[in-house]
Design a protein around this motif. Structure first.
Motif, mmCIF file in Angstrom:
data_model
loop_
_atom_site.group_PDB
_atom_site.id
_atom_site.type_symbol
_atom_site.label_atom_id
_atom_site.label_comp_id
_atom_site.label_asym_id
_atom_site.label_seq_id
_atom_site.Cartn_x
_atom_site.Cartn_y
_atom_site.Cartn_z
ATOM 1 N N ASP A 373 22.447 -37.724 26.798
ATOM 2 C CA ASP A 373 23.684 -38.303 26.262
ATOM 3 C C ASP A 373 23.758 -38.281 24.947
ATOM 4 O OD1 ASP A 373 25.892 -39.881 25.812
ATOM 5 O OD2 ASP A 373 25.061 -41.750 26.692
ATOM 6 N N GLN A 377 28.660 -43.289 24.227
ATOM 7 C CA GLN A 377 29.767 -44.215 24.292
ATOM 8 C C GLN A 377 30.284 -44.354 25.543
ATOM 9 O OE1 GLN A 377 33.029 -44.162 21.172
ATOM 10 N NE2 GLN A 377 31.491 -43.607 19.447
ATOM 11 N N ASP A 416 38.042 -36.865 13.169
ATOM 12 C CA ASP A 416 36.784 -37.754 13.208
ATOM 13 C C ASP A 416 35.692 -36.669 13.625
ATOM 14 O OD1 ASP A 416 35.274 -39.783 12.736
ATOM 15 O OD2 ASP A 416 36.070 -40.750 14.741
ATOM 16 N N GLN A 418 31.299 -35.873 13.581
ATOM 17 C CA GLN A 418 30.174 -36.485 13.513
ATOM 18 C C GLN A 418 29.182 -35.465 13.934
ATOM 19 O OE1 GLN A 418 29.157 -39.993 15.797
ATOM 20 N NE2 GLN A 418 29.264 -41.272 14.096
ATOM 21 N N LYS A 436 22.476 -39.569 11.798
ATOM 22 C CA LYS A 436 23.758 -39.428 12.195
ATOM 23 C C LYS A 436 24.611 -39.365 11.011
ATOM 24 C CE LYS A 436 25.660 -43.171 14.193
ATOM 25 N NZ LYS A 436 25.978 -44.078 15.175
ATOM 26 N N ASN A 438 28.331 -38.967 9.178
ATOM 27 C CA ASN A 438 29.629 -39.120 9.583
ATOM 28 C C ASN A 438 30.450 -37.918 8.633
ATOM 29 O OD1 ASN A 438 30.246 -41.053 11.447
ATOM 30 N ND2 ASN A 438 30.104 -42.617 10.047
ATOM 31 N N LYS B 5 27.897 -48.928 28.150
ATOM 32 C CA LYS B 5 27.039 -48.669 26.808
ATOM 33 C C LYS B 5 28.127 -49.341 25.906
ATOM 34 C CE LYS B 5 26.557 -43.963 28.343
ATOM 35 N NZ LYS B 5 27.204 -42.528 28.553
ATOM 36 N N PRO B 6 27.435 -50.081 25.088
ATOM 37 C CA PRO B 6 28.029 -51.044 24.129
ATOM 38 C C PRO B 6 28.849 -50.191 23.260
ATOM 39 C CG PRO B 6 25.767 -51.333 24.130
ATOM 40 C CD PRO B 6 25.893 -50.356 25.033
ATOM 41 N N ALA B 7 29.805 -50.609 22.482
ATOM 42 C CA ALA B 7 30.492 -49.953 21.566
ATOM 43 C C ALA B 7 29.790 -49.524 20.465
ATOM 44 C CB ALA B 7 31.848 -51.085 21.168
ATOM 45 N N ALA B 8 30.023 -48.599 19.810
ATOM 46 C CA ALA B 8 29.205 -47.957 18.802
ATOM 47 C C ALA B 8 29.650 -48.674 17.348
ATOM 48 C CB ALA B 8 29.445 -46.381 18.466
ATOM 49 N N GLN B 10 29.786 -48.733 13.701
ATOM 50 C CA GLN B 10 29.457 -47.914 12.398
ATOM 51 C C GLN B 10 28.493 -48.747 11.446
ATOM 52 O OE1 GLN B 10 31.034 -44.634 12.476
ATOM 53 N NE2 GLN B 10 29.121 -44.547 11.079
ATOM 54 N N LYS B 398 38.601 -49.153 16.126
ATOM 55 C CA LYS B 398 38.131 -47.728 16.385
ATOM 56 C C LYS B 398 38.194 -47.568 17.907
ATOM 57 C CE LYS B 398 35.629 -44.030 14.368
ATOM 58 N NZ LYS B 398 34.521 -43.617 13.789
ATOM 59 N N GLU B 399 37.390 -48.251 18.503
ATOM 60 C CA GLU B 399 36.958 -47.853 19.797
ATOM 61 C C GLU B 399 38.149 -48.176 20.902
ATOM 62 O OE1 GLU B 399 34.195 -47.343 21.468
ATOM 63 O OE2 GLU B 399 34.795 -48.111 23.636
ATOM 64 N N ARG B 402 40.090 -45.415 20.643
ATOM 65 C CA ARG B 402 39.456 -44.093 21.336
ATOM 66 C C ARG B 402 39.940 -44.164 22.843
ATOM 67 N NH1 ARG B 402 35.008 -42.962 24.326
ATOM 68 N NH2 ARG B 402 34.316 -45.057 24.485
#
Lengths: 765, 518
Positions: A373, A377, A416, A418, A436, A438, B5-8, B10, B398-399, B402
């Motif tokens: 994965d 998300q 966007d 990454q 990570k 950005n 899956k939890p929201a990322a 930042q 943002k999520e 998306r």
């Protein structure tokens, strides 16, 4: 190898498992699924492939159990034959030659000697359901030409046909109407949805149909996500329907449970919905199945369901809505943007898998090893939603590092990006996210490459982007007294006159970095990051760039968009040779000097294998595929082949795989891939009487060998080996409850001794 | 199948000094108490016994302070000249001090007049210490000698004359009654054994030694002198383990924290540095107003006392941690609720079904999981979230974007709710890390609420504010670009000059080489 066969292009696994509904065996021990030209038999308990039924010469389009003998299986194919198999032993029993292209097969218990198939007769999109009488004969191949017409103008998909109430009627849907044919009355009724007539853009097209096994009830799925349950349809006017609505997008498939008490539905939401008692209130969900549900099927015993998904996977689900097993093939994403890679550790083929994942696919076993994965998300499966895409991936440092790039672009200006760097963790045997980054660049990243030379103890990564820069990232030690940490930081940013950087590539020893900026190739010293020299041919933008290997390491190759292949000598800094070739794929063999190039012409794709030192190719194969070839990769062979002919020597140590635009994975071979596959499953053939547990596989295999040995011994009359059952130590070990047994170390010597033959017995016999 | 899956969220790197356990620990002191002494504070020593009083040597007096008192609870002032190095005995009942006139005086804590006076040094005694057996005193003086005194009959037992310059610091071993070290201005640190009457180990520090410190185990020795702190391995015969150069003036004093994990050094550059004794890296540093001469830590690092050249004594007490307990604690479920059913033994025919462990989800994640998008947005627009963790709010926006539902989540809000969203935008729109997400959200809000504009003066005001902000930001960006252009021009001219000069330089070198060859 005495006589050399000619090398030809063969398909290599990765065929669609989700093309048609999977079928369970009567006892739910096996599940059958179509897989290209074959039918695969999997165990439902262990997910292992037990048999591959091969014999069809074209795509298999349907499979059904023989209703009269549940140990037999019918399959039909585009090659116009229906074949009857004994799936336990994997033997072809009979072949019925029909002659038409068959699109689906249905069997009925009441119609003993005939099956129903979908054929198209005249126009390409007019399909008919016909019944085929299967003549009884002892011969292997039988002509079955006796067709009787049942329904006309139907949809080709078998999802749109359903037989109901023990074969009293057949329901078919197409576009906006449902037609029901009653076998006894021999009449057809048609039902049209009222709203479809007046609304132009009505979305209530029929998509699938299922019939209640006991009652007169038909369930239909629609494009707008509604499920309609039709009753009283034997009367043309008094028919009623009720509506069930949960899906917000097209209903892909429907299935009734064996008793008919519940209805299963699935769609793009990738949620399996179970409607109990056909009411809107009583519903159960199994969410997050990963991808669009294409098909649903139910085992005849009623204890298992299975769903086929658009990502080439079959999930076996328990009656209580718990997923119990996953059979996963090569995921065929709509676009493979990462290209084909080989994981240096597992030697698995790595490419885009299901959305946001990288899949590791074993070429030897035609099986997906695992999914990584990347995006991490929640995946929202919605039509028209702009998803985060995994665009680039690269392995570095012998598989210790993995770099991935993902992007999401809603509008022109809103990009966007990454970049993620993953470290291989030896303890957990998997990749762990390390860094990570950005927005590593301001614009799309066009290339990512690691420096894989041995002398570089510090891992180095280069990314090239359309924003005109290439960046060098290095691993830096970030640790202090509290924790140990390493992370990646940008070390150098290079550009050349604000041209877009399109490709980057390290030389084999890591001393030079080549970066192409549109038409210009620049060479940089990787120690000081100084620009050493530039090459420009004015022949269009550079599409591919690679250094020669081993003895040809002084050459640099570049393929341009205008169809020129250039080879520069790095010592003289001059053009060595150039050729006119419209190259789509250029892939160096990492273990030899050879470079494979696939060119594209209007007719098809041609393969050229050459060494950079001379422009004359070693090997040419014209027309390897009609479609455009998108990616290729060299894989080191486990066992080297021994082609003596000069033309085939490039295949001795490596094998070349390539992927076409329609996502078929092809390779070059003299043998058919399935011959080479030597499925381990053949040895793992399960006996009927024993439960198929992993322990059984080990012991059963051992026993099988021992049986063979005893047979041999009997024939040659030499030594009769005692059967394992007769040895008291083994039976004692296996039949005593585990908690009263002494420790294994104590038993071990006794057990091993019991398996040995003493010399006295030999003499006696 | 995989779970939700939890929201990322930042994360952004925290700028400035890194927050570590050490910075937290060493910053957890109250504001310092300043006590003015009569002269430079040359020595601070804590009594090893409770109530952990400390003796401060400054000028010709020795003050003894209680733990929290700002006035001395006792003063020894019977010195003719400057006193040095008042040191407690291990039991905290005796105190010894040297003085400028060469005398060494021994005091009882409860008394006032000296119990014993050791006469024998001819010059100022700068260092005195008790040996581990409590019955002897070691002293070092400017007459280059080190003497060992017997307390009961106040006689000199031994004299070592090995140093060739002033002896300014010393330290007796805590374990072995016969061992002690002294540091001298002759750049050496010597370890003496009273059984052999000469030094057993001598190490070369390289600078006049201002302070020595034996580690509790006795295996390591720290010496300070010049700008260096050096650590020596005494078990390997005085091998240099590490040399630390972190101060930019002379290091005057050393102290070990109570756990033994951290070494502190004070210096004339007005800084105290804290080192880890495992890696010898600086983990923290304190600033003071004047050059530091002496330094001491109380039991359990409760107090840091620093004496400076201007006669100021700075006392810092650790913040008490009892405050948190004062809050009324919510009653938690009893222990038995957690172990309920846990100790049930599986019977013969039972089938064990494990309850799947529940993954903890944040409240906004729970809403997102159930597609309650407006509620999720409301939750992260709470003032508690927007002020403390604006990055969570931005990540959720943002999520939602998306997922393609941001417009739905923003639509249908009343005056109060929309002004809350606008407030957040006004506060964070200009931050570069949030700007791309928030500009998009602002555009969506304007699109949605354009038809109803003018109906609420509160919201209209917010919109005007936002407009002003955006205009200001645009002006600012333009200015920045102008500056950047100017700087580019300057850099362009500079690099050209540099390259030409470099060229000339190399050509010169080349010519020189040729000359040499010819």
């Amino acid at each position: 190898m005495v006589e050399e066969e000619s090398v030809r292009v063969v398909r290599c696994g990765g065929s669609e498992l989700n093309f048609r509904r999977a079928v369970f065996s009567a006892d739910s021990k096996y599940i059958f699924c179509v897989s290209g030209d074959f039918v695969k038999v999997h165990s439902t308990a262990t997910e292992e492939c037990v048999h591959i039924l091969q014999g069809h010469r074209n795509l298999v389009t349907g499979i059904q159990l023989n209703p009269n003998n549940h140990l037999q299986l019918y399959s039909c194919s585009f090659d116009g034959t229906i074949k009857l198999w004994d799936y336990i032993d994997g033997i072809l029993i009979k072949t019925f030659i029909v002659g038409h292209k068959l699109h689906a097969i249905f069997t009925l218990a009441c119609a003993e000697d005939s099956v129903f198939v979908i054929i198209n007769k005249e126009k390409p999109d007019v399909f008919q359901l016909v019944s085929v009488k299967l003549p009884k004969s002892s011969s292997q191949e039988i002509e079955a030409k006796e067709l009787s017409f049942v329904l006309d103008y139907i949809n080709q998909s078998p999802k749109c046909i359903a037989f109901g109430n023990e074969g009293e009627y057949v329901a078919a849907v197409r576009d906006f109407y449902l037609s029901v044919y009653f076998f006894k009355k021999k009449t057809t009724s048609r039902f049209t949805l009222s709203s479809s007539k007046n609304k132009k853009h009505a979305k209530n097209n029929f998509t699938c149909v299922a019939c209640h096994p006991k009652e007169d009830c038909i369930a239909t799925g629609h494009k707008d996500g509604k499920i309609r349950l039709w009753r009283n349809f034997d009367d043309g006017k008094k028919y009623t329907y009720t509506c069930l609505h949960w899906h917000h997008d097209m209903v892909m498939d429907l299935a009734f449970s064996v008793t008919g008490t519940s209805l299963l539905s699935g769609g793009r939401e990738s949620v399996l919905v179970e409607w109990r008692d056909a009411t809107e209130k009583n519903k159960e969900f199994l969410p997050r199945l990963g991808a669009t549900i294409e098909h649903i099927s139910v085992s005849p015993a009623g204890d298992l369901f299975c769903t086929s998904h658009s990502d080439n996977k079959i999930i076996i689900i328990h009656r209580n809505l718990e997923a119990s097993a996953v059979i996963q093939g090569l995921v065929k994403d709509s676009s493979i943007s990462t290209g084909l890679m080989i994981d240096p550790r597992t030697k698995a083929l790595v490419l885009n898998g299901k959305p946001g994942h990288l899949q590791f696919y074993s070429l030897q076993h035609d099986k997906q090893l695992y999914n990584l994965d990347i995006i991490q998300q929640e995946y929202i499966n919605d039509y028209g939603l702009i998803q985060i895409e995994l665009t680039k991936a690269a392995f570095g440092c012998y598989g210790n590092w993995l770099a991935t790039v993902e992007k999401r672009q809603e509008k022109e200006t809103e990009l966007d990006l990454q970049m993620k760097l993953w470290m291989y963790n030896k303890k957990t045997q998997g990749f762990v996210l390390n860094t990570k980054i950005n927005m590593p660049h301001e614009d799309h990243i066009t290339a990512v490459c690691f420096c894989n030379a041995e002398k570089f103890e510090n891992p180095t990564l280069v990314t090239a982007s359309k924003d005109g820069h290439f960046k060098v990232w290095i691993l830096t030690d970030d640790s202090d007294i509290y924790k140990k940490a390493v992370g990646w930081t940008c070390d150098f940013v290079g550009s050349y006159h604000k041209y877009q950087a399109t490709n980057c590539c390290f030389s084999e020893d890591g001393s030079l970095l080549a970066v192409s900026f549109e038409e210009i190739v620049t060479i940089w010293d990787s120690e000081t990051w100084e620009l050493k020299c530039t090459f420009c041919q004015r022949a269009g933008n550079i599409r591919h760039l690679c250094f020669g290997r081993l003895t040809c390491s002084k050459y640099l190759l570049g393929a341009t968009e205008n169809g020129i292949l250039c080879c520069w000598n790095l010592l003289s800094c001059a053009l060595e040779w150039s050729a006119k070739l419209n190259i789509r794929v250029m892939e160096p063999d990492p273990h030899s000097e050879n470079i494979a190039a696939i060119s594209q012409s209007s007719v098809g794709s041609d393969l050229f294998v050459f060494k950079p030192s001379e422009p004359r190719p070693l090997y040419i194969q014209k027309n390897i595929s009609r479609e455009e070839v998108q990616w290729g990769v060299f894989v080191l062979r486990d066992v080297p082949e021994s082609f003596t002919s000069e033309a085939y020597q490039w295949l001795n140590r490596s094998q070349f795989y390539f992927l076409t635009k329609s996502q078929s994975l092809l390779t070059f071979s003299t043998k058919s891939p399935e011959e080479k596959l030597t499925p381990t499953s053949k040895q793992l053939l399960a006996e009927e009487s024993l439960p198929t547990t992993p322990f059984y596989f080990i012991l059963g295999k051992h026993r099988e060998q021992q049986d063979e040995k005893t047979n041999e011994a009997l024939e040659s009359e030499r030594v009769q080996l005692p059967l394992t059952e007769n040895i008291p130590a083994i039976s004692e070990l296996l039949h005593t409850p585990a908690h009263v047994l002494p420790s294994a170390s104590f038993l071990c010597s006794k057990f091993v001794n019991s398996l040995l033959l003493s010399k006295e017995t030999k003499r006696n016999s | 199948m995989a779970g939700y899956k939890p929201a990322a969220i930042q994360t952004y790197p925290v700028l400035g000094e890194k927050i570590t356990q050490d910075t937290l620990y060493w910053n957890n002191y109250k504001t310092p108490v300043q006590i003015k002494e009569f002269g430079a504070v040359s020595k601070v020593d804590f009594s090893p016994q409770p109530p952990y009083n400390y003796a401060v040597t400054a000028s010709s007096r020795i003050h003894i302070y209680g733990r929290y008192s700002q006035e001395p609870i006792k003063t020894f002032s019977r010195f003719k000249d400057t006193a040095y190095c008042a040191t407690f005995r291990q039991d905290g009942r005796l105190l010894v001090a040297g003085s400028e006139d060469g005398g060494v005086q021994l005091f009882d804590i409860s008394g006032r007049a000296p119990l014993r006076q050791f006469e024998g040094h001819t010059k100022a005694v700068h260092t005195v210490d008790f040996t581990a057996d409590k019955y002897h005193v070691v002293s070092g003086a400017d007459d280059y000698t080190v003497k060992l005194w017997d307390i009961p009959n106040s006689k000199e037992i031994l004299t070592f004359k090995e140093h060739s310059d002033y002896v300014r610091c010393g330290c007796a071993s805590k374990l072995n009654p016969d061992l002690f070290v002294t540091g001298s201005y002759d750049h050496t640190v010597k370890m003496f054994d009273t059984r052999t009457n000469k030094s057993v180990i001598s190490v070369e520090h390289g600078q006049p030694v201002e302070g020595v410190l034996l580690f509790p185990s006795g295996g390591l020795l720290a010496s300070a002198g010049g700008r260096y702190v050096k650590i020596w391995d005494m078990l390997k015969g005085g091998q240099l383990l590490v040399s630390l150069k972190n101060h930019h003036k002379t290091v005057t004093c050393l102290y070990l924290s109570s756990s033994g994990q951290r070494l502190l050094s004070g210096s004339l550059d007005r800084k105290v540095k804290v080192y880890s004794t495992t890696s010898y890296k600086v983990v923290h540093s304190f600033d003071y107003a004047a050059s530091i001469l002496s330094l001491a830590l109380a039991h359990e690092d409760e107090t840091i006392v620093v004496g400076m050249t201007n006669g100021i004594l700075s006392v810092k007490h650790r913040k008490s941690e009892a405050k948190k307990d004062s809050l009324p604690r919510r009653r938690r479920p009893a222990y038995r609720t957690f172990i309920k059913g846990k100790n049930y033994m599986k019977q013969r025919d039972d089938i064990l079904i494990n309850r799947p462990s529940k993954k903890h989800l944040e409240l906004y994640d729970r809403d997102l999981k159930n597609f309650r998008i407006s509620k999720a947005l409301d939750r992260v627009l709470e003032p508690s979230c927007t002020v403390k963790t604006p990055e969570i709010t931005v990540s959720i926006i943002k999520e939602l974007n998306r997922r393609g539902v941001l417009a739905n989540a923003l639509a249908g809000r009343d005056e109060k709710e929309i002004s809350r969203v606008l407030n957040f935008l006004i506060r964070n729109l200009s931050q570069p890390r949030f700007a791309p997400v928030l500009i998009n959200a602002a555009e969506i809000i304007i699109d949605i609420y354009l038809p109803v504009i003018g109906q609420s003066p509160v919201v209209d005001k917010k919109f005007l504010l936002l407009q002003g902000l955006v205009e200001k930001e645009i002006d600012y960006q333009r200015e920045l670009l102008e500056t950047l252009g100017m700087m580019d021009m300057l850099f362009a001219t500079m690099t050209r000059k540099e390259s030409t000069s470099v060229l000339q330089h190399t050509s010169d070198g080349f010519l020189e080489n040729k000359k040499v060859e010819s």
